[in-house]
Design an enzyme around this catalytic site. Structure first.
Site, mmCIF file in Angstrom:
data_model
loop_
_atom_site.group_PDB
_atom_site.id
_atom_site.type_symbol
_atom_site.label_atom_id
_atom_site.label_comp_id
_atom_site.label_asym_id
_atom_site.label_seq_id
_atom_site.Cartn_x
_atom_site.Cartn_y
_atom_site.Cartn_z
ATOM 1 N N PHE A 1 8.604 -10.472 -3.820
ATOM 2 C CA PHE A 1 7.788 -10.454 -2.602
ATOM 3 C C PHE A 1 8.679 -10.484 -1.372
ATOM 4 O O PHE A 1 9.642 -11.259 -1.319
ATOM 5 C CB PHE A 1 6.912 -11.708 -2.512
ATOM 6 C CG PHE A 1 5.925 -11.913 -3.619
ATOM 7 C CD1 PHE A 1 4.605 -11.499 -3.490
ATOM 8 C CD2 PHE A 1 6.300 -12.581 -4.794
ATOM 9 C CE1 PHE A 1 3.679 -11.732 -4.511
ATOM 10 C CE2 PHE A 1 5.386 -12.808 -5.812
ATOM 11 C CZ PHE A 1 4.071 -12.377 -5.663
ATOM 12 N N ASP A 2 8.338 -9.690 -0.370
ATOM 13 C CA ASP A 2 8.845 -9.920 0.980
ATOM 14 C C ASP A 2 8.129 -11.169 1.501
ATOM 15 O O ASP A 2 7.108 -11.587 0.947
ATOM 16 C CB ASP A 2 8.537 -8.678 1.836
ATOM 17 C CG ASP A 2 8.953 -8.841 3.288
ATOM 18 O OD1 ASP A 2 9.957 -9.528 3.547
ATOM 19 O OD2 ASP A 2 8.273 -8.285 4.175
ATOM 20 N N GLY A 3 8.639 -11.732 2.596
ATOM 21 C CA GLY A 3 8.025 -12.952 3.130
ATOM 22 C C GLY A 3 6.987 -12.686 4.202
ATOM 23 O O GLY A 3 5.784 -12.726 3.958
ATOM 24 N N PHE B 1 6.677 -6.151 -3.422
ATOM 25 C CA PHE B 1 5.707 -6.038 -2.330
ATOM 26 C C PHE B 1 6.415 -6.174 -0.982
ATOM 27 O O PHE B 1 7.131 -7.147 -0.749
ATOM 28 C CB PHE B 1 4.660 -7.161 -2.427
ATOM 29 C CG PHE B 1 3.789 -7.092 -3.645
ATOM 30 C CD1 PHE B 1 2.697 -6.227 -3.705
ATOM 31 C CD2 PHE B 1 4.022 -7.930 -4.742
ATOM 32 C CE1 PHE B 1 1.878 -6.182 -4.824
ATOM 33 C CE2 PHE B 1 3.209 -7.888 -5.866
ATOM 34 C CZ PHE B 1 2.135 -7.009 -5.905
#
Length: 360
Positions: A211-213, A328
Site C-alpha cells: 500500500f501507498d500511504g 495500491f
C-alpha cells in the site's frame, strides 16, 4: 416477487418491517446452507457476506479480455457476444487480478485447516457488467483454473454499484476506471487494475499486499499541504501534528481486514508461517514525516509487516524486491513506474492527486 402483480395492480404492497426482512434473509441462508450440505461436492460452501471479507473482481480484472474488449469497442455488443459464445470453450488467459485471487484462495485454504467451521475468510465474487450470454466462457475459465468463485453478478451493461453495496463488498477491483470512481464515491474500497509489462513469479504460499500511504491507507490531508504549499511546509505540518492521527483513507478498511486474518494465524502460533504479509511503500521521508504515519497505525491498533520510507525515490525497484500480488497507489506516475518493472498495480482514484493528474 412471484405473485406480486396479481389482483388489480392498483394497490401497492406495504413495506415489510426490517426484522421481517432479516428473518426472511436468515431463512434464505438456512435453505441455501441445507442445499449445499446435501450436495455431494468437494467445494466449500460460500460464507455469508456479513461474515466474509468480500472481494469483488470484474471479468477484465480477473482475465485478459483485451482482444474481446477491442471487438466490443469496434464492432458493438452483438458481435462481441457472438464472439464470446463461439469461443466459450477457449480458456481465457490470466488478467491483472488473477494471481491476487489465487493468493486469497491459498489464505482461505490455510484458514479452513485451522478453523474449519469459521466463515471469516475471503469470498471472491465475479462482479461484471458483462452480459449473461458471456457467462459460460467465464465459468469454463474459472473451473479450468480451479478457482472458487461461486457468486456471479452479470449486470448486462448496468452499473454494479448497487450489488457491491448489497454484498457488503470490502474491496472492488475493475479494469474500468469510471466504475472504480463510482464505487469510491459510494464509499467502497476500490481500485483500477493495470497489467504488469513483464512477467514475474509471485509467491504461491504468501499473499503480499503493498500500500501507498497518503490518499490510500490515510486521507489526503497531508498530500494537500504538499501539493498546495510545497515540501518544506509539508514537513513542518507533519512534525507539528506528529501526535495527531491522520484520518482514514479508502483502503484502511482492507488493511484492517488483512490484519484481522493475520491475528487468526497468530492465535494458532503461525506468526512465522503466516500466509499474509503487508507492506507500506511511501514516498515520505522517515526522519521528516514518518513518525506520524507509524503513530497513526498504532492508534488504529494496526500492524504493518514492513514499512519502506523512500524519501522521494522511485517505488518500482523496491516493489521488484517485494513482488506483491497487488500494489495500491493514488498516483498514476507511481503506477506506471511499477508496471514497467513488472509489478501489478492498482490505481486508487482518491484525493487531491486526481485534480493534478487525471488518469486516462
Amino acid at each position: 416477487a412471484p405473485g406480486a402483480m396479481s389482483g388489480s395492480g392498483s394497490e401497492e404492497p406495504q413495506p415489510e418491517a426490517a426484522e421481517d426482512r432479516q428473518l426472511e434473509a436468515e431463512k434464505d441462508w438456512a435453505a441455501a446452507k441445507a442445499f449445499y450440505d446435501n450436495l455431494v461436492t468437494q467445494k466449500v460452501r460460500p460464507p455469508k457476506p456479513q461474515n466474509a471479507i468480500t472481494v469483488a473482481v470484474s471479468s477484465r480484472a480477473l482475465f485478459n479480455l483485451v482482444e474481446e474488449q477491442q471487438i466490443f469497442e469496434e464492432h458493438g455488443l452483438e458481435k462481441y457476444v457472438e464472439y464470446q459464445q463461439r469461443n466459450e470453450n477457449v480458456i481465457l488467459k490470466p488478467g491483472p487480478a488473477f494471481y491476487f485471487v489465487k493468493a486469497l484462495e491459498h489464505v482461505n485454504a490455510r484458514l479452513l485447516e485451522l478453523y474449519p467451521d469459521d466463515e471469516e475468510r475471503f469470498d471472491i465474487v465475479m462482479m461484471t457488467n458483462n452480459h449473461a450470454q458471456v457467462g459460460v466462457r467465464l465459468i469454463n475459465s474459472i473451473n479450468h483454473y480451479g478457482l472458487t468463485i461461486e457468486r456471479f453478478c452479470m449486470t448486462g451493461g448496468e452499473s454494479p454499484i448497487g450489488y457491491l453495496t448489497a454484498y457488503l463488498t470490502n474491496l472492488y477491483l475493475s479494469a474500468d476506471s469510471d466504475k472504480v470512481q463510482e464505487a469510491i464515491k459510494a464509499g467502497i474500497a476500490s481500485a483500477t487494475m493495470f497489467t504488469a509489462n513483464k512477467d514475474v513469479a509471485y509467491s504461491d504460499t504468501q499473499l503480499r499486499v503493498a500500500f501507498d500511504g497518503d490518499a490510500v491507507i490515510f486521507s489526503d490531508e497531508s498530500e494537500q499541504i504538499f501539493k498546495e504549499q510545497g515540501l518544506d511546509r509539508f514537513f513542518e505540518h507533519e512534525q507539528l501534528n506528529e501526535n495527531k492521527p491522520l484520518a482514514q483513507g479508502p483502503l484502511k478498511g482492507f488493511l484492517e481486514d488483512l490484519g484481522k486474518l493475520q491475528k487468526k494465524f497468530y492465535a494458532k502460533n503461525e506468526r512465522l508461517n503466516c500466509p499474509i504479509r503487508t507492506y507500506l511503500v511511501t514516498a515520505r521521508s522517515a526522519a521528516s514525516s514518518g513518525a506520524r504515519v507509524l503513530k497513526t497505525l498504532r492508534s488504529w491498533g494496526l500492524e504493518i509487516d514492513e514499512a519502506l520510507f523512500l524519501a522521494g525515490a522511485p517505488k518500482g525497484p523496491i516493489l521488484v524486491k517485494i513482488r506483491p500480488h497487488i500494489f495500491f497507489d493514488d498516483q498514476m506516475f507511481h503506477i506506471e513506474g511499477a508496471q514497467k518493472l513488472g509489478t501489478i498495480a492498482a490505481h486508487v482514484p482518491y484525493g487531491v492527486a486526481q485534480k493534478h493528474h487525471k488518469s486516462t
